[in-house]
Design a protein around this motif. Structure first.
Motif, PDB file in Angstrom:
ATOM      1  N   THR A   1       0.799  -1.240   0.000  1.00  0.00           N
ATOM      2  CA  THR A   1       0.000   0.000   0.000  1.00  0.00           C
ATOM      3  C   THR A   1       0.831   1.289   0.000  1.00  0.00           C
ATOM      4  N   VAL A   2       0.509   2.207  -0.907  1.00  0.00           N
ATOM      5  CA  VAL A   2       1.023   3.586  -0.815  1.00  0.00           C
ATOM      6  C   VAL A   2      -0.164   4.521  -1.010  1.00  0.00           C
ATOM      7  N   PHE A   3      -0.121   5.668  -0.341  1.00  0.00           N
ATOM      8  CA  PHE A   3      -1.248   6.592  -0.513  1.00  0.00           C
ATOM      9  C   PHE A   3      -0.808   8.037  -0.334  1.00  0.00           C
ATOM     10  N   GLU A   4      -1.616   8.923  -0.873  1.00  0.00           N
ATOM     11  CA  GLU A   4      -1.410  10.359  -0.693  1.00  0.00           C
ATOM     12  C   GLU A   4      -2.779  10.989  -0.491  1.00  0.00           C
ATOM     13  N   VAL A   5      -2.816  12.074   0.280  1.00  0.00           N
ATOM     14  CA  VAL A   5      -4.056  12.838   0.373  1.00  0.00           C
ATOM     15  C   VAL A   5      -3.771  14.202  -0.227  1.00  0.00           C
ATOM     16  N   THR A   6      -4.551  14.576  -1.231  1.00  0.00           N
ATOM     17  CA  THR A   6      -4.304  15.853  -1.897  1.00  0.00           C
ATOM     18  C   THR A   6      -5.435  16.830  -1.609  1.00  0.00           C
ATOM     19  N   ALA A   7      -5.077  18.119  -1.667  1.00  0.00           N
ATOM     20  CA  ALA A   7      -6.075  19.178  -1.451  1.00  0.00           C
ATOM     21  C   ALA A   7      -6.448  19.713  -2.811  1.00  0.00           C
ATOM     22  N   GLU A   8      -7.681  19.471  -3.216  1.00  0.00           N
ATOM     23  CA  GLU A   8      -8.084  19.833  -4.573  1.00  0.00           C
ATOM     24  C   GLU A   8      -8.263  21.343  -4.740  1.00  0.00           C
ATOM     25  N   SER A   9      -8.538  22.031  -3.618  1.00  0.00           N
ATOM     26  CA  SER A   9      -8.811  23.472  -3.725  1.00  0.00           C
ATOM     27  C   SER A   9      -7.550  24.316  -3.563  1.00  0.00           C
ATOM     28  N   SER A  10      -6.414  23.668  -3.323  1.00  0.00           N
ATOM     29  CA  SER A  10      -5.264  24.450  -2.869  1.00  0.00           C
ATOM     30  C   SER A  10      -4.647  25.287  -3.984  1.00  0.00           C
ATOM     31  N   LYS A  11      -3.932  26.333  -3.534  1.00  0.00           N
ATOM     32  CA  LYS A  11      -3.213  27.168  -4.502  1.00  0.00           C
ATOM     33  C   LYS A  11      -1.769  26.690  -4.584  1.00  0.00           C
ATOM     34  N   LEU A  12      -1.502  25.508  -4.039  1.00  0.00           N
ATOM     35  CA  LEU A  12      -0.118  25.059  -3.932  1.00  0.00           C
ATOM     36  C   LEU A  12       0.372  24.358  -5.197  1.00  0.00           C
ATOM     37  N   GLY A  13      -0.495  24.202  -6.186  1.00  0.00           N
ATOM     38  CA  GLY A  13      -0.093  23.570  -7.445  1.00  0.00           C
ATOM     39  C   GLY A  13       0.421  22.173  -7.212  1.00  0.00           C
ATOM     40  N   SER A  14       1.650  21.925  -7.683  1.00  0.00           N
ATOM     41  CA  SER A  14       2.190  20.567  -7.568  1.00  0.00           C
ATOM     42  C   SER A  14       2.505  20.206  -6.117  1.00  0.00           C
ATOM     43  N   GLN A  15       2.489  21.204  -5.229  1.00  0.00           N
ATOM     44  CA  GLN A  15       2.761  20.906  -3.808  1.00  0.00           C
ATOM     45  C   GLN A  15       1.451  20.670  -3.049  1.00  0.00           C
ATOM     46  N   ASN A  16       0.423  20.189  -3.742  1.00  0.00           N
ATOM     47  CA  ASN A  16      -0.873  20.065  -3.062  1.00  0.00           C
ATOM     48  C   ASN A  16      -1.029  18.740  -2.308  1.00  0.00           C
ATOM     49  N   THR A  17       0.064  17.974  -2.186  1.00  0.00           N
ATOM     50  CA  THR A  17      -0.012  16.748  -1.389  1.00  0.00           C
ATOM     51  C   THR A  17       0.073  17.109   0.095  1.00  0.00           C
ATOM     52  N   LEU A  18      -1.037  16.901   0.781  1.00  0.00           N
ATOM     53  CA  LEU A  18      -1.092  17.272   2.198  1.00  0.00           C
ATOM     54  C   LEU A  18      -0.380  16.258   3.067  1.00  0.00           C
TER      55      LEU A  18
END
Ligand code: HAM
Length: 429
Positions: A264-281
């Motif tokens: 298992t690998v996972f990431e949680v991303t913020a879809e609304s963020s202004k962080l662009g490619s750094q949107n992995t929370l």
């Protein structure tokens, strides 16, 4: 003097937000029955070379290395997992009667990256690591932690992306498939990827330079090559997430930038963020071979870490107010310098009884002290002067309603107990 590039100072509103999130995370960890761990900020460099992986960007390009005065090679930790694994082994947690071992941590990490929004050289991670269990339910529990934390904070537009990198059997097969696929395209790849081809072809899929090449998009997907065990494990993780009503998308593109992952690998991303490619929370996964690689004991592990800076930034983008307004229960004002010691001893008494309290250390006049109480958003003001001492009673003002009371000194605690609801328990015995 200026702070180093890629670092930042914390104070005021940002400080209050940080503490608020940390308190919430700490409470959540109590609810999940995890134990707090703290490991050193620097460790022998070899730990990260073996742990994070020799071919990763983190180890080849981003570590802060130094030789100490005893001529030992040291590294500021780029992440938390390797240090927790080292501590787990050194303190023989594998022999503990309580299994699995569930650890949580919070602290600064260091990576020599190009600073930009959401990417720092010193950043803070909150994370967990669980040792000793192969159960897919523990993968799901780990994924549920950041999801629940984000929910508690009121974040809406987040997405859990999950993939499997398979076990050793899967990886050996997939390595060959990848090498056969990339061999005719070697000339199109960057120099780093050419080196990765022999050493660790999976890393090619994580290359920031070659990311947009057509051959990357069409590369074989590891999910099509999972061994029977890995497929079964992955399917069970997804089923348990369904049972827990945690939404996710299976994303075969997730490879992760650290070498230790299996299954298992996972990431949680913020879809609304202004962080662009750094949107992995946050990000994490299972690492069934890492403990053995670092210390010889064959124990499975799974964990995740979230970046504090990105979380705070996304909360701001979504307009989520953490209710971090300043608040003080009581501000104590001496009428003049003669009553300073009385004010100090009363402040001490209030604090020991669980109230937040402060007093004047600048010899201000009464008017300025009232202003100061307002700045601290103090609920009550207590005044001590000649009359108060003579009559053995304090003047207490409710700073919101402006009501005024005279209260005997030895009754002040019970008086405030009845009126200030949400104060801490007394710290006096
Ligand atoms: P990671 O993906 O390297 O994983 O980092 C986890 C999180 O830390 C990222 O999703 C991001 O929020 C934050 N982060 C990483 N680098 C930076 C940076 N330069 N500036 C700001 N935030 C950053 C790990 O570190 C693994 N140890 C996670 C893990 C724990 N896997 C298993 N257990």
């Amino acid at each position: 003097m200026q702070k180093p590039k890629g670092t930042y100072d914390v104070y005021g509103e940002l400080g209050r937000k940080t503490i608020c999130i940390l308190n919430l995370a700490r409470t959540l960890m109590d609810k999940y029955n995890y134990e707090y761990f703290r490991t050193p900020i620097f460790e022998p460099s070899e730990l990260f070379h073996r742990g994070v992986g020799e071919t990763t960007d983190i180890v080849t390009k981003e570590t802060y290395d130094f030789v100490d005065r005893g001529k030992r090679n040291m590294t500021l930790r780029p992440e938390g997992t390797a240090g927790i694994v080292r501590s787990y082994l050194e303190n023989k947690f594998y022999a503990s009667p309580v299994q699995p071992v569930k650890a949580w941590y919070y602290g600064p990490m260091y990576r020599y990256e190009q600073p930009q929004a959401g990417r720092f050289r010193e950043f803070y991670q909150f994370g967990v690591e669980v040792f000793g269990s192969f159960d897919p339910a523990i993968d799901a529990e780990v994924i549920s932690i950041p999801v629940n934390l984000y929910k508690m904070l009121g974040l809406k537009n987040i997405k859990v992306r999950i993939n499997s990198l398979g076990d050793t059997e899967t990886r050996l097969k997939y390595r060959e498939v990848l090498m056969n696929y990339f061999r005719p395209h070697l000339n199109e790849l960057c120099d780093d990827c050419k080196a990765r081809f022999e050493k660790n072809p999976l890393r090619i899929l994580d290359c920031k330079v070659d990311h947009n090449l057509e051959i990357m998009k069409n590369a074989p997907k590891i999910l099509d090559y999972l061994s029977e065990n890995s497929r079964k494990h992955f399917n069970e993780v997804l089923e348990i997430l369904d049972t827990m009503e945690i939404e996710y998308v299976v994303d075969p593109e997730i490879v992760r930038g650290l070498d230790y992952y299996t299954d298992t690998v996972f990431e949680v991303t913020a879809e609304s963020s202004k962080l662009g490619s750094q949107n992995t929370l946050c990000a994490g996964g299972r690492y069934n071979n890492l403990v053995k690689t670092i210390g010889g004991v064959d124990t499975p592990g799974v964990g995740f870490a979230l970046g504090m800076e990105r979380l705070i930034s996304v909360l701001e983008t979504e307009g989520i107010n953490l209710n971090t307004d300043q608040h003080l229960d009581i501000y104590v004002i001496p009428m003049d310098e003669n009553y300073k010691k009385n004010a100090i001893s009363l402040t001490q008494l209030l604090r020991l009884n669980g109230f937040s309290a402060d007093t004047d250390y600048m010899n201000k006049n009464l008017k300025s002290n009232f202003k100061q109480a307002d700045r601290f958003n103090s609920e009550f003001i207590i005044i001590i002067g000649e009359n108060e001492i003579k009559n053995n009673e304090l003047t207490v003002k409710n700073n919101k309603t402006r009501e005024e009371f005279k209260v005997k000194i030895d009754e002040i605690i019970s008086f405030l107990d009845e009126r200030i609801e949400e104060h801490e328990e007394s710290i006096c015995e």
